[in-house]
Design an enzyme around this catalytic site. Structure first.
Site, PDB file in Angstrom:
ATOM      1  N   LYS A 112      48.043 -28.543 -61.147  1.00 25.53           N
ATOM      2  CA  LYS A 112      49.048 -29.323 -61.865  1.00 25.53           C
ATOM      3  C   LYS A 112      48.983 -29.067 -63.360  1.00 25.53           C
ATOM      4  CE  LYS A 112      49.537 -33.146 -58.582  1.00 25.53           C
ATOM      5  NZ  LYS A 112      49.483 -34.597 -58.399  1.00 25.53           N
ATOM      6  N   LYS A 203      52.661 -25.601 -49.226  1.00 26.23           N
ATOM      7  CA  LYS A 203      52.665 -26.978 -48.741  1.00 26.23           C
ATOM      8  C   LYS A 203      54.023 -27.638 -48.994  1.00 26.23           C
ATOM      9  CE  LYS A 203      50.716 -30.184 -51.337  1.00 26.23           C
ATOM     10  NZ  LYS A 203      49.813 -31.148 -51.996  1.00 26.23           N
ATOM     11  N   LYS A 206      56.321 -33.031 -52.776  1.00 24.46           N
ATOM     12  CA  LYS A 206      57.327 -33.757 -53.549  1.00 24.46           C
ATOM     13  C   LYS A 206      57.616 -33.043 -54.856  1.00 24.46           C
ATOM     14  CE  LYS A 206      54.605 -37.595 -52.884  1.00 24.46           C
ATOM     15  NZ  LYS A 206      54.214 -38.979 -52.553  1.00 24.46           N
TER      16      LYS A 206
HETATM   17  P1  TYM Z   1      50.181 -38.126 -52.041  1.00 22.55           P
HETATM   18  O1  TYM Z   1      50.948 -39.314 -52.507  1.00 22.55           O
HETATM   19  O2  TYM Z   1      50.464 -36.808 -52.679  1.00 22.55           O
HETATM   20  O3  TYM Z   1      50.410 -37.918 -50.501  1.00 22.55           O
HETATM   21  C1  TYM Z   1      50.216 -38.953 -49.563  1.00 22.55           C
HETATM   22  C2  TYM Z   1      49.539 -38.425 -48.319  1.00 22.55           C
HETATM   23  O4  TYM Z   1      50.328 -37.412 -47.701  1.00 22.55           O
HETATM   24  C3  TYM Z   1      49.516 -36.257 -47.454  1.00 22.55           C
HETATM   25  N1  TYM Z   1      50.362 -35.057 -47.570  1.00 22.55           N
HETATM   26  C4  TYM Z   1      50.487 -34.115 -46.621  1.00 22.55           C
HETATM   27  N2  TYM Z   1      49.940 -33.992 -45.393  1.00 22.55           N
HETATM   28  C5  TYM Z   1      50.284 -32.911 -44.665  1.00 22.55           C
HETATM   29  N3  TYM Z   1      51.151 -31.959 -45.098  1.00 22.55           N
HETATM   30  C6  TYM Z   1      51.718 -32.036 -46.311  1.00 22.55           C
HETATM   31  N4  TYM Z   1      52.584 -31.123 -46.717  1.00 22.55           N
HETATM   32  C7  TYM Z   1      51.406 -33.157 -47.131  1.00 22.55           C
HETATM   33  N5  TYM Z   1      51.777 -33.559 -48.378  1.00 22.55           N
HETATM   34  C8  TYM Z   1      51.134 -34.722 -48.625  1.00 22.55           C
HETATM   35  C9  TYM Z   1      48.451 -36.312 -48.525  1.00 22.55           C
HETATM   36  O5  TYM Z   1      47.310 -35.568 -48.146  1.00 22.55           O
HETATM   37  C10 TYM Z   1      48.175 -37.785 -48.614  1.00 22.55           C
HETATM   38  O6  TYM Z   1      47.252 -38.194 -47.618  1.00 22.55           O
HETATM   39  N6  TYM Z   1      45.775 -38.599 -54.262  1.00 22.55           N
HETATM   40  C11 TYM Z   1      46.576 -39.085 -53.160  1.00 22.55           C
HETATM   41  C12 TYM Z   1      46.877 -40.574 -53.213  1.00 22.55           C
HETATM   42  C13 TYM Z   1      45.696 -41.484 -53.269  1.00 22.55           C
HETATM   43  C14 TYM Z   1      44.776 -41.756 -52.220  1.00 22.55           C
HETATM   44  C15 TYM Z   1      43.879 -42.752 -52.737  1.00 22.55           C
HETATM   45  C16 TYM Z   1      44.629 -41.269 -50.933  1.00 22.55           C
HETATM   46  C17 TYM Z   1      45.340 -42.264 -54.324  1.00 22.55           C
HETATM   47  N7  TYM Z   1      44.253 -43.032 -53.996  1.00 22.55           N
HETATM   48  C18 TYM Z   1      42.838 -43.242 -51.957  1.00 22.55           C
HETATM   49  C19 TYM Z   1      43.569 -41.773 -50.157  1.00 22.55           C
HETATM   50  C20 TYM Z   1      42.689 -42.743 -50.691  1.00 22.55           C
HETATM   51  C21 TYM Z   1      47.885 -38.345 -53.198  1.00 22.55           C
HETATM   52  O7  TYM Z   1      48.292 -37.832 -54.188  1.00 22.55           O
HETATM   53  O8  TYM Z   1      48.625 -38.442 -52.077  1.00 22.55           O
END
Ligand code: TYM
Length: 340
Positions: A112, A203, A206
């Protein structure tokens, strides 16, 4: 009962198919077997430039989608991260246990920040994984609370952040006495990395995917069908799983299998000789059947914001109780004088 904790960022107008298959579907299933805590991580969402009105809106839409997917306020604690200030407090303490180089090795940060350049990259983006570790460890079950397990359902892209969380938990325990359970990543085998429909090696994301590459949960049926029909495949015509030579078809097979329950070999047999057209048409129907009811319920929930606020207040009340207890222990262990 073991605990489960996970979070999702409100950084788009809708969650997407990758979020759903990689994480959210597991969230819903695990509420039946775990003491569940799920948060919309609005603090994480401001690590990149944002518009306040948009963030407010997206946070509510995110929460509505979670309830619409089947999270039940009587069984799961669904809340907004910023409602529980202990998240930032614990993040500070953990930040003081994190090496600068250690944080600098996080690949998501490197990706990023390389896109934004150092002047456009905030310190918040750098410390992002430490806040995530705090999100998780705050809900670490205390001794005597039964099975002391803490599971974190996430997609593959979060594996490294989970490793860091475990390292920090161990370090804290070692320095200040046994406090945190080591959390376990819970990554679904077939759906850990759903890829972009237009760029099947990347991947589904968003921030990085084009609209044509993403299927949104709240997408209208027409565009949704079109995107699936136009998904990149390859020049052959056989529906077979081959990560290297047929990344596009392989991604579609994974999605189909995850949603429909049929195994990949069964799907290969079902579509043997029928070409990509029929396969994609049926896949579009499966995706529609999954998301149409979620979309409908989300819109209904958003029609009554008062009720939605009420559901979220219940969640943050429950989360706050647990977070406050954990922070009390942490403050004492670290050596902060009590308020008397
Ligand atoms: P975020 O908001 O980017 O995504 C949410 C969840 O979706 C999963 N994900 C995917 N899984 C499979 N294929 C994909 N293409 C794909 N894109 C997204 C992500 O792995 C995630 O599980 N840092 C985290 C948010 C967070 C979090 C936490 C997660 C903040 N605090 C505590 C677990 C525990 C994130 O950016 O997810």
């Amino acid at each position: 009962t073991p605990r489960v904790l996970s979070g999702i960022q409100p950084t788009a107008d809708s969650f997407h198919l990758g979020n759903y298959l990689g994480a959210l579907r597991q969230w819903v299933a695990m509420q039946d077997t775990h003491d569940a805590f799920y948060c919309v991580v609005d603090l994480h969402a401001i690590t990149i430039e944002h518009d306040p009105a948009v963030l407010r809106r997206r946070t509510l839409v995110a929460a509505a989608q979670l309830f619409a997917m089947g999270l039940d306020p009587d069984r799961a604690t669904v809340f907004v991260q910023s409602h529980v200030p202990e998240h930032t407090e614990l993040a500070w303490v953990l930040g003081c246990l994190t090496g600068f180089g250690e944080a600098g090795r996080m690949t998501q940060f490197k990706d990023k920040s390389s896109k934004q350049g150092t002047s456009g990259t905030s310190v918040g983006l750098f410390t992002y994984p430490i806040l995530q570790a705090a999100d998780i460890l705050l809900y670490s079950p205390e001794p005597g609370e039964g099975e002391r397990a803490l599971r974190v359902p996430v997609g593959e892209d979060q594996r490294q952040h989970l490793e860091l969380t475990r390292t920090l938990a161990q370090r804290f325990n070692h320095r200040f006495g046994d406090t945190f359970v080591l959390p376990e990543a819970h990554i679904p085998p077939g759906a850990a990395k759903i890829t972009d429909l237009q760029e099947p090696d990347a991947k589904m994301s968003k921030s990085a995917s084009s609209p044509q590459g993403i299927i949104d949960v709240l997408e209208e049926p027409g565009p949704m069908r079109k995107k699936i029909m136009r998904a990149v495949t390859d020049t052959g015509s056989e529906v077979v799983y081959d990560e290297e030579k047929k990344a596009g078809v392989t991604n579609l097979l994974r999605i189909f299998s995850a949603l429909d329950g049929a195994s990949v070999p069964d799907l290969e047999k079902r579509y043997a000789g029928s070409g990509y057209g029929q396969f994609k048409k049926d896949l579009a129907q499966v995706v529609l059947d999954t998301f149409a009811p979620i979309r409908k319920r989300t819109l209904t929930l958003l029609d009554d914001e008062w009720h939605l606020d009420e559901l979220l207040r219940r969640g943050s009340d429950r989360a706050s109780e647990v977070a406050a207890r954990t922070m009390e222990t942490v403050r004492e262990r670290v050596g902060f004088v009590g308020r008397g």
